[in-house]
Design an enzyme around this catalytic site. Structure first.
Site, PDB file in Angstrom:
ATOM      1  N   ASP A  26    -171.462 -71.912  -1.404  1.00  0.00           N
ATOM      2  CA  ASP A  26    -172.775 -71.632  -1.906  1.00  0.00           C
ATOM      3  C   ASP A  26    -173.012 -72.039  -3.322  1.00  0.00           C
ATOM      4  OD1 ASP A  26    -175.682 -70.701  -1.745  1.00  0.00           O
ATOM      5  OD2 ASP A  26    -175.147 -69.063  -3.074  1.00  0.00           O
ATOM      6  N   ASP A  28    -176.029 -71.589  -5.973  1.00  0.00           N
ATOM      7  CA  ASP A  28    -176.640 -70.576  -7.086  1.00  0.00           C
ATOM      8  C   ASP A  28    -175.820 -69.313  -6.923  1.00  0.00           C
ATOM      9  OD1 ASP A  28    -178.875 -72.289  -7.794  1.00  0.00           O
ATOM     10  OD2 ASP A  28    -179.646 -72.121  -6.023  1.00  0.00           O
TER      11      ASP A  28
END
Length: 342
Positions: A26, A28
């Site tokens: 991922d 963010d």
């Protein structure tokens, strides 16, 4: 998935970057927050890549194109190509193309990343409900997305257009804190229309399918900061996961997790890719990791010992999740978590 916190196959000291061939990362809250790299991310990812691990960046944020994401990563010191980036915009575009004819008009409520992904699948982005769209595609449009875009979506859906959403993350981390995500915007349209969108992003199967198709990973490790997207997505895909504590999930949330939100591994940050994860052992309901022991005393978790605070958290996970079984943990963890000072 086991109900206990566990460590495999790196309990023998093998770094995760060697035990798995591909990290599905991922972005963010894991690699960056806002415009800045998360602490230790650049050097950790560089070492993992140099050791032979493939790095793929899997994001529910549909705002930017893979080219823009790869450029941003490279500027931060994490060299990346557009083919290394998989977005929920790509996943929702494939989902829509499987159901709509080529050349179908799609009203876009979102950013350039969504428009580019739709065009790549032979769909035609339009801007108004008056353009006779057969579907609405909604993705994160950034803080400057005009309120009128939600009205256009509502008009089109009321007129019979199918509704698709890239993802339903309610929040998104930023350099200034936690901000509303695409899920909050989806709720606006849901309230106005009473409709339900088809959703593509993590933790749902279309995103996992898109990731597997684009990476060809054989031994993937999902790396994320969110229980309800990254970790649940790994659970749904039947693959292992590493939770890092640099984003929205803190120790209290982790200890209370239901089975489908429990990661295989937990670490402070991306340096966890470069180490073997210590084993949590249990004897007579006492869970040990490093210099810590964790138990359940009455309706509360208790922690004794000292050492690396993350080892203490791992021991607490073993105790909490075993006690909770197939439910979310409701034990009082406040005092135990306070000892860790994470």
């Amino acid at each position: 998935m086991s109900q206990q916190y566990r460590s495999r196959p790196s309990g023998n000291g093998t770094p995760l970057s060697e035990a798995y061939d591909t990290a599905l990362l991922d972005l963010d809250g894991v690699v960056y927050a806002g415009g800045h790299a998360v602490v230790h991310a650049v050097e950790s990812l560089g070492a993992a890549r140099d050791g032979g691990m493939r790095l793929a960046y899997v994001t529910n944020n549909a705002l930017r194109t893979p080219d823009a994401v790869a450029e941003h990563l490279t500027e931060l010191g994490v060299p990346a190509e557009p083919t290394d980036v998989i977005t929920s915009a790509q996943a929702v575009a494939r989902l829509m193309a499987d159901q709509l004819p080529s050349g179908a008009r799609v009203l876009v409520v979102g950013g350039e990343g969504l428009r580019v992904a739709l065009r790549e699948r032979g769909l035609v982005p339009v801007e108004s409900a008056d353009d006779a769209p057969v579907a609405v595609a909604q993705g994160f449009g950034g803080p400057d997305l005009p309120w009128g875009r939600f009205a256009e979506a509502a008009y089109a859906i009321a007129g019979g257009a199918a509704w698709f959403a890239s993802n339903t993350d309610l929040t998104i981390p930023s350099a200034r804190g936690i901000a509303p995500g695409n899920g909050a915007a989806v709720e606006v349209v849901r309230i106005a229309t009473g409709a339900e969108p088809q959703v593509a992003g993590k933790p749902l199967p279309p995103m996992h399918r898109e990731t597997v198709l684009r990476t060809g990973a054989e031994r993937p490790l999902v790396v994320g900061d969110r229980l309800d997207t990254d970790i649940e997505g790994a659970f749904n895909g039947g693959v292992d996961s590493l939770l890092v504590l640099t984003g929205v999930t803190d120790a209290a949330l982790l200890l209370a997790a239901a089975p489908h939100h429990r990661p295989t591994y937990v670490d402070r940050d991306l340096r966890g890719l470069l180490t073997g994860q210590p084993e949590v052992t249990a004897e007579d309901d006492v869970f040990r990791c490093g210099g810590w022991t964790a138990t359940v005393r009455g309706d509360a978790l208790a922690l004794d010992g000292d050492g690396d605070p993350v080892d203490g958290l791992r021991a607490l996970c073993g105790a909490a999740w075993t006690q909770a079984g197939d439910a979310a943990c409701e034990l009082d963890a406040e005092a135990a978590v306070a000892r860790l000072e994470l």
